[in-house]
Design a protein around this motif. Structure first.
Motif, short mmCIF file in Angstrom:
data_model
loop_
_atom_site.label_atom_id
_atom_site.label_comp_id
_atom_site.label_asym_id
_atom_site.label_seq_id
_atom_site.Cartn_x
_atom_site.Cartn_y
_atom_site.Cartn_z
N ARG A 170 3.60 24.04 -7.07
CA ARG A 170 4.30 25.30 -6.87
C ARG A 170 3.28 26.40 -6.61
O ARG A 170 2.07 26.20 -6.76
N VAL A 171 3.75 27.58 -6.24
CA VAL A 171 2.89 28.74 -6.05
C VAL A 171 3.31 29.79 -7.06
O VAL A 171 4.50 30.00 -7.30
N MET A 172 2.31 30.45 -7.69
CA MET A 172 2.60 31.41 -8.75
C MET A 172 1.38 32.30 -9.00
O MET A 172 0.26 31.94 -8.64
N PRO A 173 1.58 33.44 -9.67
CA PRO A 173 0.43 34.21 -10.14
C PRO A 173 -0.30 33.41 -11.22
O PRO A 173 0.35 32.74 -12.03
N PRO A 174 -1.61 33.46 -11.29
CA PRO A 174 -2.34 32.70 -12.31
C PRO A 174 -1.92 33.09 -13.72
O PRO A 174 -1.97 32.27 -14.64
N SER A 175 -1.48 34.33 -13.92
CA SER A 175 -1.07 34.78 -15.25
C SER A 175 0.19 34.09 -15.74
O SER A 175 0.49 34.10 -16.94
N LYS A 176 0.94 33.45 -14.83
CA LYS A 176 2.20 32.79 -15.19
C LYS A 176 2.02 31.29 -15.44
O LYS A 176 2.98 30.60 -15.80
#
Length: 229
Positions: A142-148
């Protein structure tokens, strides 16, 4: 074992590999924005070195993504053209799978989080359990902000190895993720060698790829986005 050609241009690295009778001939070069110039000569070199023609291949594998939008299109286009010309099936292989296999094969990691820098303050990521060359997805790509980013549910006591350019953003990740890592390899990039190994294993399980017109790069993002500087 099948005779397979694999190629990848999903990152700053350009690579190709040929697997035949459990032996591999490969080329790998870090060359940003040089993929178009390098890829076909690399393929010619390894086919000549192995003494194999395109017509003798069983299939062509390519790094289908995620990764660089331009690089994925280059690899898919070259693979598609070669497959059409030689009447061969194509096998799309995840670049995150390839990174996970590299971590397992070279560093003997059992639990791997593969992450690539997706730009725009996001990462492409997936998590795996690895055993004797086999990958089991614990977190689908998946693609996401690293903080998530969070560890797969119920696996927070495991020791994880992080591999791929996404780990250059380690400081932006949650504290529990950082604490679970025994090692990070942020400079490692997907390689055609591991794509070839994965494609060969898939072939042995009965997969035979698809028609060249079915080539679809995996971007993970719904749209190709850009940020104005």
């Amino acid at each position: 074992m099948p005779t397979l050609l694999a190629l990848d241009a999903s990152s700053t690295a350009c690579s190709c590999a040929l697997i035949q009778d459990q032996s591999i001939v490969q080329r790998f070069e870090i060359a940003p924005r040089e993929h178009t110039r390098l890829l076909l000569p690399m393929i010619d070199e390894i086919l000549a070195e192995a003494g194999v023609s395109l017509e003798q291949l069983d299939a062509i594998a390519y790094g289908q993504g995620p990764g660089s939008f331009t690089g994925l299109r280059i690899a898919a286009g070259v693979a598609q053209g070669l497959a059409y010309g030689a009447d061969l099936p194509l096998m799309g292989i995840s670049t995150l799978d390839a990174l996970a296999l590299a971590a397992h094969r070279q560093w003997h990691a059992r639990y791997v989080i593969a992450a690539l820098d997706a730009r725009m303050d996001e990462i492409y990521v997936a998590a795996y359990r690895c055993h004797e060359g086999t990958l089991t997805a614990l977190l689908e790509e998946r693609v996401m902000p690293p903080s998530k980013l969070s560890l797969p549910q119920g696996d927070d006591e495991l020791e994880w190895l992080g591999i791929g350019s996404g780990w250059q953003l380690l400081s932006a990740m949650p504290v529990d993720v950082q604490a679970a890592l025994v090692q990070t390899l942020p400079d490692e990039l997907p390689a055609a060698e591991d794509i070839a190994r994965l494609a060969a294993a898939s072939w042995k399980r009965g997969a035979r790829g698809g028609s060249p017109h079915e080539v679809i790069p995996v971007y993970l993002r719904d749209e190709v986005a850009w940020r104005k500087t």
